[in-house]
Design a protein around this motif. Structure first.
Motif, mmCIF file in Angstrom:
data_model
loop_
_atom_site.group_PDB
_atom_site.id
_atom_site.type_symbol
_atom_site.label_atom_id
_atom_site.label_comp_id
_atom_site.label_asym_id
_atom_site.label_seq_id
_atom_site.Cartn_x
_atom_site.Cartn_y
_atom_site.Cartn_z
ATOM 1 N N GLN A 52 -1.405 -4.089 10.352
ATOM 2 C CA GLN A 52 0.042 -2.928 9.510
ATOM 3 C C GLN A 52 1.177 -3.183 9.482
ATOM 4 O OE1 GLN A 52 -3.747 -4.059 6.969
ATOM 5 N NE2 GLN A 52 -1.172 -4.035 6.647
ATOM 6 N N THR A 53 2.755 -2.991 8.693
ATOM 7 C CA THR A 53 2.995 -2.527 9.211
ATOM 8 C C THR A 53 4.007 -1.682 7.744
ATOM 9 O OG1 THR A 53 4.753 -5.085 8.954
ATOM 10 C CG2 THR A 53 6.172 -3.063 8.614
ATOM 11 N N ILE A 54 3.775 -0.133 8.936
ATOM 12 C CA ILE A 54 4.106 0.784 7.669
ATOM 13 C C ILE A 54 5.609 1.249 8.150
ATOM 14 C CG2 ILE A 54 3.046 3.323 7.673
ATOM 15 C CD1 ILE A 54 0.441 2.343 9.102
ATOM 16 N N ILE A 55 6.410 1.551 6.705
ATOM 17 C CA ILE A 55 7.323 2.436 6.437
ATOM 18 C C ILE A 55 7.450 3.517 5.823
ATOM 19 C CG2 ILE A 55 9.719 2.318 5.834
ATOM 20 C CD1 ILE A 55 9.041 -0.851 5.773
ATOM 21 N N MET A 56 7.258 4.944 7.478
ATOM 22 C CA MET A 56 7.168 6.119 6.645
ATOM 23 C C MET A 56 8.298 6.904 6.660
ATOM 24 S SD MET A 56 4.693 9.247 9.165
ATOM 25 C CE MET A 56 6.127 9.056 10.438
ATOM 26 N N GLY A 75 1.047 -0.784 -0.194
ATOM 27 C CA GLY A 75 -0.008 0.103 0.131
ATOM 28 C C GLY A 75 0.825 1.315 -0.012
ATOM 29 N N PHE A 76 1.065 2.523 -0.023
ATOM 30 C CA PHE A 76 0.963 4.092 -0.682
ATOM 31 C C PHE A 76 -0.030 4.775 -0.295
ATOM 32 C CE2 PHE A 76 3.683 0.776 -3.936
ATOM 33 C CZ PHE A 76 4.970 1.347 -4.122
ATOM 34 N N VAL A 77 1.170 5.656 0.256
ATOM 35 C CA VAL A 77 0.183 6.350 1.209
ATOM 36 C C VAL A 77 1.718 7.962 0.706
ATOM 37 C CG1 VAL A 77 -0.376 8.029 2.527
ATOM 38 C CG2 VAL A 77 -1.026 6.234 2.705
ATOM 39 N N TYR A 78 0.603 8.980 -0.029
ATOM 40 C CA TYR A 78 2.232 9.658 -1.322
ATOM 41 C C TYR A 78 2.100 10.726 -0.214
ATOM 42 C CZ TYR A 78 2.167 6.376 -4.186
ATOM 43 O OH TYR A 78 2.918 4.781 -5.143
ATOM 44 N N GLN A 79 2.481 11.819 -0.649
ATOM 45 C CA GLN A 79 2.525 13.779 0.037
ATOM 46 C C GLN A 79 1.511 14.104 -0.582
ATOM 47 O OE1 GLN A 79 5.811 15.638 -0.069
ATOM 48 N NE2 GLN A 79 5.783 17.395 0.081
ATOM 49 N N ASP A 80 0.745 13.794 -2.354
ATOM 50 C CA ASP A 80 -0.122 14.658 -2.223
ATOM 51 C C ASP A 80 -1.262 13.883 -2.309
ATOM 52 O OD1 ASP A 80 0.617 12.564 -4.216
ATOM 53 O OD2 ASP A 80 0.991 13.853 -5.782
ATOM 54 N N TYR A 81 -2.008 12.617 -2.034
ATOM 55 C CA TYR A 81 -2.503 12.062 -1.160
ATOM 56 C C TYR A 81 -3.325 11.048 -2.926
ATOM 57 C CZ TYR A 81 -3.403 16.297 1.105
ATOM 58 O OH TYR A 81 -3.091 17.561 1.833
ATOM 59 N N VAL A 104 -8.163 9.317 3.923
ATOM 60 C CA VAL A 104 -8.794 8.886 2.924
ATOM 61 C C VAL A 104 -7.974 7.604 2.143
ATOM 62 C CG1 VAL A 104 -9.754 8.261 0.458
ATOM 63 C CG2 VAL A 104 -10.765 10.018 2.671
ATOM 64 N N ALA A 105 -6.693 8.288 1.995
ATOM 65 C CA ALA A 105 -5.294 7.776 1.446
ATOM 66 C C ALA A 105 -4.547 6.615 1.800
ATOM 67 C CB ALA A 105 -4.769 8.467 0.809
ATOM 68 N N VAL A 157 2.893 -3.919 3.628
ATOM 69 C CA VAL A 157 3.385 -2.731 4.091
ATOM 70 C C VAL A 157 3.096 -2.425 3.450
ATOM 71 C CG1 VAL A 157 5.932 -2.139 4.355
ATOM 72 C CG2 VAL A 157 5.862 -4.490 3.642
ATOM 73 N N ILE A 158 2.999 -0.921 3.939
ATOM 74 C CA ILE A 158 2.377 0.012 3.582
ATOM 75 C C ILE A 158 3.459 0.945 3.834
ATOM 76 C CG2 ILE A 158 0.766 2.422 4.632
ATOM 77 C CD1 ILE A 158 -1.580 0.598 5.077
ATOM 78 N N PHE A 159 3.752 1.617 2.394
ATOM 79 C CA PHE A 159 4.698 2.641 2.543
ATOM 80 C C PHE A 159 4.191 3.853 2.581
ATOM 81 C CE2 PHE A 159 6.490 -0.521 0.522
ATOM 82 C CZ PHE A 159 8.167 -1.105 1.508
ATOM 83 N N ALA A 160 4.240 4.769 2.816
ATOM 84 C CA ALA A 160 3.743 6.563 3.009
ATOM 85 C C ALA A 160 4.982 6.804 3.498
ATOM 86 C CB ALA A 160 3.094 6.759 4.927
ATOM 87 N N ASP A 161 4.967 8.155 2.263
ATOM 88 C CA ASP A 161 5.956 9.086 1.760
ATOM 89 C C ASP A 161 6.122 10.791 1.752
ATOM 90 O OD1 ASP A 161 8.646 9.644 0.333
ATOM 91 O OD2 ASP A 161 8.136 10.339 -1.531
ATOM 92 N N GLU A 162 6.231 11.112 2.935
ATOM 93 C CA GLU A 162 6.397 12.433 3.930
ATOM 94 C C GLU A 162 4.783 12.373 4.250
ATOM 95 O OE1 GLU A 162 8.156 14.321 4.747
ATOM 96 O OE2 GLU A 162 10.503 13.875 3.495
ATOM 97 N N PRO A 163 4.115 11.271 4.608
ATOM 98 C CA PRO A 163 2.913 11.881 4.731
ATOM 99 C C PRO A 163 1.906 12.971 5.026
ATOM 100 C CG PRO A 163 2.893 10.308 5.732
ATOM 101 C CD PRO A 163 4.606 10.322 5.236
ATOM 102 N N THR A 164 2.844 13.606 5.699
ATOM 103 C CA THR A 164 2.209 15.195 6.148
ATOM 104 C C THR A 164 3.463 16.576 6.142
ATOM 105 O OG1 THR A 164 4.147 14.639 7.843
ATOM 106 C CG2 THR A 164 1.969 13.642 8.472
ATOM 107 N N GLY A 165 3.609 15.970 4.918
ATOM 108 C CA GLY A 165 4.085 17.078 4.131
ATOM 109 C C GLY A 165 3.403 18.532 3.305
ATOM 110 N N ASN A 166 2.264 17.979 2.972
ATOM 111 C CA ASN A 166 1.434 19.032 2.875
ATOM 112 C C ASN A 166 0.136 19.374 3.758
ATOM 113 O OD1 ASN A 166 2.492 19.833 0.580
ATOM 114 N ND2 ASN A 166 1.289 17.585 -0.718
ATOM 115 N N LEU A 167 0.518 19.351 5.138
ATOM 116 C CA LEU A 167 -0.169 19.316 5.661
ATOM 117 C C LEU A 167 0.213 20.386 6.999
ATOM 118 C CD1 LEU A 167 -1.845 15.922 6.542
ATOM 119 C CD2 LEU A 167 -2.850 17.496 4.819
#
Length: 222
Positions: free
Chosen positions: A194-198, A89-95, A151-152, A163-173
């Motif tokens: 879930q294994t989460i790598i941020m 799973g992916f979570v991006y900075q720009d949603y 939502v993302a 695994v869920i990868f989160a790339d700078e998920p709070t960068g735009n907040l």
């Protein structure tokens, strides 16, 4: 505890004209099932390269990456595409939400792409835990940045990836929304195992993780 991701001796060098720029230098890391790990480092430290390689979006020059017991380095593009849908799973900075779809439709997209049916009650439970039940039928343009990011997160969780990868998920907040998102990622690791790598440059956000890794000049330390 079960190891869900193992990377050993991964290296990556970029070539800019006649100049070689080493981004990763024989990094070795492991992540266990259900843990929330943060990778912090300054811009240019190699953290985004590391995330892209761990997330199968880029190939290392050398080394091994195993996710859920499978060596992803040896997979071809078609195999990798199917593997990502089911295991990552992916979570991006720009949603990266689809503007023409509601929150609910965005969340179930990974299931639809894999020809699986969504269980609406499961989605509703996820929306409740992430405190965005009121957004179920809203479009991205009708939601705040923090709501879109949650939502993302729901979209990343719904297919139960390894695994869920989160790339700078709070960068735009803003600070308040960023704190909520960091707490929700922590909740997801605990509630859904879930294994989460941020990846983040924000030490305050990293403090919500169970474990913090630091990357400096292509080298990872704990």
């Amino acid at each position: 505890m079960e190891v869900i991701l193992r990377a050993e001796g991964i290296s990556k060098t970029y070539h800019a004209g006649s100049v070689d720029v080493p981004a990763l230098k024989k990094c070795s890391v492991t992540f266990k099932k259900g843990e929330f790990a943060a990778i912090i480092g300054k811009s240019g430290s190699g953290k985004s390269t590391l995330l892209r390689i761990l997330g199968t979006m880029d190939q290392p020059d050398g080394g091994v990456v195993e996710i859920d017991g499978e060596n992803v380095i040896k997979m071809n593009d078609k195999q990798l595409s199917a593997f990502r849908r089911r295991k990552i799973g992916f979570v991006y900075q720009d949603y990266s939400l689809f503007p023409e779809f509601t929150a609910y439709e965005n969340i179930i997209m990974p299931l639809a792409l894999d020809n699986k049916d969504a269980v609406e009650s499961e989605v509703d439970e996820l929306l409740e835990h992430l405190e965005i039940a009121h957004c179920k039928d809203k479009f991205p343009s009708q939601m705040s940045g923090g709501e879109q990011q949650r939502v993302a997160i729901a979209r990343a969780i719904i297919a139960h990836p390894a695994v869920i990868f989160a790339d700078e998920p709070t960068g735009n907040l803003d600070a308040g929304s960023a704190e909520i998102v960091a707490k929700m990622l922590s909740l997801a690791s605990q509630k859904y195992n879930q294994t989460i790598i941020m990846v983040t440059h924000d030490k305050q956000m990293a403090d919500y993780a169970d474990r913090i890794l630091t990357i400096t000049d292509g080298n990872v330390t704990e």
